[in-house]
Scaffold this motif. Structure first.
Motif, PDB file in Angstrom:
ATOM      1  N   PRO A  28      68.375  57.878 100.260  1.00  0.00           N
ATOM      2  CA  PRO A  28      67.469  57.135 101.151  1.00  0.00           C
ATOM      3  C   PRO A  28      66.010  57.457 100.821  1.00  0.00           C
ATOM      4  N   GLY A  29      65.180  56.422 100.743  1.00  0.00           N
ATOM      5  CA  GLY A  29      63.747  56.621 100.520  1.00  0.00           C
ATOM      6  C   GLY A  29      63.357  56.760  99.056  1.00  0.00           C
ATOM      7  N   GLU A  30      64.331  56.722  98.174  1.00  0.00           N
ATOM      8  CA  GLU A  30      64.028  56.844  96.744  1.00  0.00           C
ATOM      9  C   GLU A  30      63.396  55.584  96.182  1.00  0.00           C
ATOM     10  N   PHE A  31      62.567  55.736  95.162  1.00  0.00           N
ATOM     11  CA  PHE A  31      62.137  54.603  94.344  1.00  0.00           C
ATOM     12  C   PHE A  31      62.847  54.784  93.016  1.00  0.00           C
ATOM     13  N   LEU A  32      64.019  54.171  92.912  1.00  0.00           N
ATOM     14  CA  LEU A  32      64.845  54.358  91.727  1.00  0.00           C
ATOM     15  C   LEU A  32      64.608  53.219  90.747  1.00  0.00           C
ATOM     16  N   VAL A  33      64.272  53.544  89.510  1.00  0.00           N
ATOM     17  CA  VAL A  33      64.015  52.504  88.515  1.00  0.00           C
ATOM     18  C   VAL A  33      65.145  52.477  87.488  1.00  0.00           C
ATOM     19  N   SER A  38      66.371  44.714  77.060  1.00  0.00           N
ATOM     20  CA  SER A  38      66.890  43.433  77.513  1.00  0.00           C
ATOM     21  C   SER A  38      68.378  43.331  77.146  1.00  0.00           C
ATOM     22  N   GLY A  39      69.173  42.856  78.104  1.00  0.00           N
ATOM     23  CA  GLY A  39      70.597  42.655  77.833  1.00  0.00           C
ATOM     24  C   GLY A  39      71.475  43.870  78.096  1.00  0.00           C
ATOM     25  N   THR A 191      63.415  47.213  85.362  1.00  0.00           N
ATOM     26  CA  THR A 191      62.367  46.844  84.405  1.00  0.00           C
ATOM     27  C   THR A 191      62.761  47.255  82.990  1.00  0.00           C
ATOM     28  N   HIS A 192      62.160  46.586  81.994  1.00  0.00           N
ATOM     29  CA  HIS A 192      62.321  47.064  80.620  1.00  0.00           C
ATOM     30  C   HIS A 192      61.019  47.726  80.180  1.00  0.00           C
ATOM     31  N   ASP A 193      60.062  47.827  81.122  1.00  0.00           N
ATOM     32  CA  ASP A 193      58.716  48.328  80.816  1.00  0.00           C
ATOM     33  C   ASP A 193      58.634  49.811  81.183  1.00  0.00           C
ATOM     34  N   GLN A 194      58.504  50.639  80.164  1.00  0.00           N
ATOM     35  CA  GLN A 194      58.541  52.076  80.425  1.00  0.00           C
ATOM     36  C   GLN A 194      57.333  52.567  81.228  1.00  0.00           C
ATOM     37  N   ALA A 195      56.190  51.862  81.106  1.00  0.00           N
ATOM     38  CA  ALA A 195      55.018  52.278  81.884  1.00  0.00           C
ATOM     39  C   ALA A 195      55.288  52.053  83.375  1.00  0.00           C
ATOM     40  N   GLU A 196      55.923  50.921  83.710  1.00  0.00           N
ATOM     41  CA  GLU A 196      56.295  50.676  85.110  1.00  0.00           C
ATOM     42  C   GLU A 196      57.264  51.738  85.602  1.00  0.00           C
ATOM     43  N   ALA A 197      58.237  52.044  84.767  1.00  0.00           N
ATOM     44  CA  ALA A 197      59.238  53.035  85.168  1.00  0.00           C
ATOM     45  C   ALA A 197      58.582  54.393  85.407  1.00  0.00           C
ATOM     46  N   MET A 198      57.745  54.825  84.477  1.00  0.00           N
ATOM     47  CA  MET A 198      57.117  56.146  84.584  1.00  0.00           C
ATOM     48  C   MET A 198      56.219  56.227  85.809  1.00  0.00           C
ATOM     49  N   VAL A 205      66.667  55.764  85.837  1.00  0.00           N
ATOM     50  CA  VAL A 205      67.993  55.687  85.224  1.00  0.00           C
ATOM     51  C   VAL A 205      67.817  54.918  83.921  1.00  0.00           C
ATOM     52  N   VAL A 206      68.016  55.591  82.800  1.00  0.00           N
ATOM     53  CA  VAL A 206      67.873  54.911  81.514  1.00  0.00           C
ATOM     54  C   VAL A 206      69.241  54.363  81.112  1.00  0.00           C
ATOM     55  N   MET A 207      69.285  53.051  80.858  1.00  0.00           N
ATOM     56  CA  MET A 207      70.545  52.388  80.519  1.00  0.00           C
ATOM     57  C   MET A 207      70.519  51.828  79.114  1.00  0.00           C
TER      58      MET A 207
END
Ligand SMILES: Nc1ncnc2c1ncn2[C@@H]1O[C@H](COP(=O)(O)OP(=O)(O)O)[C@@H](O)[C@H]1O
Ligand SMILES: [Mg+2]
Length: 348
Positions: A28-33, A38-39, A191-198, A205-207
């Protein structure tokens, strides 16, 4: 705010198994990226949490309740899509209130929530406009507002900023982070944008290809990548990979590059990975290279080196004059490198 627990999730589309046996606990309350190329199955995973895609196996729990097969409207989620998906004939106010009205929310409550959300997203002056009379950034704010008025336990975002230009994207990114700080809601963001994720994530979560490669704070996945894929995906320019070996004294060598590693275990074949910011152009450095390219970035320079055939990128924080063809000396910060098994790519 709600938790989201995914257990042994399997999702098949057509004859493709997109996600298999995926486990993930979102607090709860996490900002999980969810970050990945792509794909790799990010949208599929997010849409399954929203109830827009059926599961072929496993379970989804939201807010402590099993929602594996619940209708999207029962899941207590608000969703923002990449393509704003606004109703073109409705005003901003109608776009935001429509879902609540359909759900039978009392009129006064609808008005209260729309007013509060519009204020938060600086949409108050635009409530009577139609989507065609808005800029891209304003449209995406409306799409976010439409999710927020639901006062849901979890908000799901599928690449909400990717249709915007770079400056606006960075602006809205900051607004989203402020919004999370204010609301403290659970957010799952694709997102696929690492700057947004960071910049946004409490955890990333890297997939890759439907599988989780690593889960960790931005600092964990950046500083201690679990495998070569994660190492290469995060960071710009990308990490430098050097194939070499480690002798009995713990000294790494690859052609002209040698580096003493504290506690380095002997290995006949190893991949050393160094971030550009951990390679220093330095007159007293032990290693020699030739500059092949300089990319001025304003507040720093990205300098590409050739060290006996090995290309290396490094970051120079000052504006010292460097030019292609110039001979330089450099050092690699041994304490900051990562080592990977070249066979399976796993961190050593
Ligand atoms: N409706 C569908 N039918 C079959 N395969 C699909 C469908 N939608 C997506 N896929 C496939 O599922 C994989 C993951 O897609 P997606 O979740 O959209 O990835 P991402 O959001 O990470 O870019 C891709 O290989 C894509 O081709
Ligand atoms: Mg997608």
């Amino acid at each position: 705010m709600s938790n989201v627990h995914l257990r042994k999730l399997c999702i098949t589309r057509g004859s493709n198994e997109i996600i298999r046996d995926l486990d993930l606990q979102i607090e709860p309350g996490e900002f999980l990226v969810l970050l990945g190329p792509s794909g790799c199955g990010k949208s599929t995973l997010l849409h399954s949490i929203a109830g827009l895609i059926d599961l072929s196996g496993g379970a989804i729990e939201i807010g402590g309740r099993d929602m594996s097969h619940a209708d999207p409207s029962e899941r207590g989620i608000g969703m923002v899509f990449q393509s704003y998906a606004l109703y073109p004939t409705m005003t901003v106010e109608k776009n935001m209130s429509f879902g609540l009205k359909i759900a039978g929310t009392p009129k006064a409550e609808v008005a209260r929530r729309v007013r509060k959300t519009a204020e938060m997203l600086q949409l108050d002056a635009l409530l009577e406009r139609k989507p065609s009379q808005l800029s891209g950034g304003q449209r995406q704010r409306v799409a976010i507002g439409r999710a927020l008025v639901r006062e849901a336990g979890v908000y799901l975002f599928d690449e909400p900023l990717s249709n915007l230009d770079a400056k606006l994207r960075a602006e809205l990114r900051r607004e989203l982070k402020m919004l999370h700080q204010t609301l403290g809601s659970t957010m799952v963001y694709v997102t696929h944008d690492q700057a947004e994720a960071m910049t946004l994530a409490t955890r990333i979560v890297v997939m890759q290809a439907g599988r989780i490669q690593q889960i960790g704070t931005p600092a964990e996945v950046y500083d201690l990548p679990a495998n070569r894929f994660v190492a290469g995906f995060l960071g710009s320019p990308s990490m430098n990979f050097v194939e070499g070996s480690i002798d009995a004294q713990g000294c790494f060598s690859a052609g002209a590059i040698t580096l003493s590693l504290a506690g380095g275990k002997a290995a006949a074949a190893v991949t050393l990975a160094a971030r550009p910011e951990h390679i220093h152009v330095d007159d007293n450095g032990p290693l020699h290279a030739t500059v092949t390219l300089v990319e001025p970035m304003g507040n720093h320079q990205v300098v590409w080196l050739d060290c006996s055939g090995q290309a290396l990128s490094c970051i120079v924080h000052d504006a010292r004059p460097l030019a292609s063809g110039q001979a330089v000396r450099f050092a690699i910060d041994a304490a900051r490198v990562s080592l990977f098994d070249p066979k399976n790519g796993q961190r050593l």
